[in-house]
Design an enzyme around this catalytic site. Structure first.
Site, PDB file in Angstrom:
ATOM      1  N   ILE A  88      -6.324   8.264   2.150  1.00 20.73           N
ATOM      2  CA  ILE A  88      -6.544   7.395   0.994  1.00 20.73           C
ATOM      3  C   ILE A  88      -5.395   6.406   0.921  1.00 20.73           C
ATOM      4  O   ILE A  88      -4.223   6.789   0.944  1.00 20.73           O
ATOM      5  CB  ILE A  88      -6.622   8.203  -0.321  1.00 20.73           C
ATOM      6  N   GLU A  89      -5.747   5.138   0.834  1.00 24.62           N
ATOM      7  CA  GLU A  89      -4.779   4.051   0.681  1.00 24.62           C
ATOM      8  C   GLU A  89      -5.038   3.406  -0.674  1.00 24.62           C
ATOM      9  O   GLU A  89      -6.170   3.060  -0.997  1.00 24.62           O
ATOM     10  CB  GLU A  89      -4.970   3.028   1.803  1.00 24.62           C
ATOM     11  N   LEU A  90      -3.995   3.283  -1.484  1.00 27.65           N
ATOM     12  CA  LEU A  90      -4.082   2.527  -2.731  1.00 27.65           C
ATOM     13  C   LEU A  90      -3.221   1.291  -2.554  1.00 27.65           C
ATOM     14  O   LEU A  90      -2.091   1.376  -2.053  1.00 27.65           O
ATOM     15  CB  LEU A  90      -3.581   3.346  -3.918  1.00 27.65           C
ATOM     16  N   SER A 116       0.806  -1.222   0.000  1.00 30.55           N
ATOM     17  CA  SER A 116       0.000   0.000   0.000  1.00 30.55           C
ATOM     18  C   SER A 116       0.835   1.266   0.000  1.00 30.55           C
ATOM     19  O   SER A 116       1.974   1.270   0.474  1.00 30.55           O
ATOM     20  CB  SER A 116      -0.880   0.034   1.256  1.00 30.55           C
TER      21      SER A 116
END
Length: 132
Positions: A119-121, A108
């Site tokens: 916001i975590e991708l 992540s």
């Protein structure tokens, strides 16, 4: 009862136009109006947007901008995500780091949207040839 999936969530924001621009430019979501409101579409889900002080009923007990912590699974490599964040001048908070998602281990990166939401991708590892 058996829950199948998340259909949509509601995000309270300070400025809907600014939020739509950020999520479209940085994350590639589609901003679309519906019934006098706005939503951000991605995959088979959407985020309905409520402007602070103008939320639709019924609503959360205490809706405020910047109170969400969202994780999105991306189909592109995190290296490409990092390039995109740099291009859009979005400061990285952390990552890439190892975490645990709903289906197991993930990698992540973290940053904030214009309202301060986290916001975590993330990516799930590709299946190895040994797993076949």
């Amino acid at each position: 009862m058996v829950i199948d999936r998340l259909d949509h969530l509601v995000l309270t924001v300070a400025d809907i136009e600014r939020t739509c621009a950020f999520y479209a430019q940085v994350l590639g979501m589609r901003a679309e109006p519906f019934k006098g409101r706005m939503a951000l579409h991605f995959g088979h889900q959407k985020i309905n947007l409520h402007e602070r002080g103008r939320a639709f009923e019924p609503k959360a007990a205490s809706p405020v901008p910047g109170s969400a912590d969202l994780c999105f699974v991306t189909a592109v490599a995190l290296e490409a995500v990092l390039v995109r964040l740099r291009e859009c001048e979005v400061p990285l908070l952390e990552g890439p780091v190892e975490r645990t998602g709903a289906l197991g281990p993930i990698r992540s990166v973290y940053f904030r949207d214009p309202d301060g939401n986290l916001i975590e991708l993330c990516n799930y590892p590709a299946p190895s040839a040994e797993a076949c």
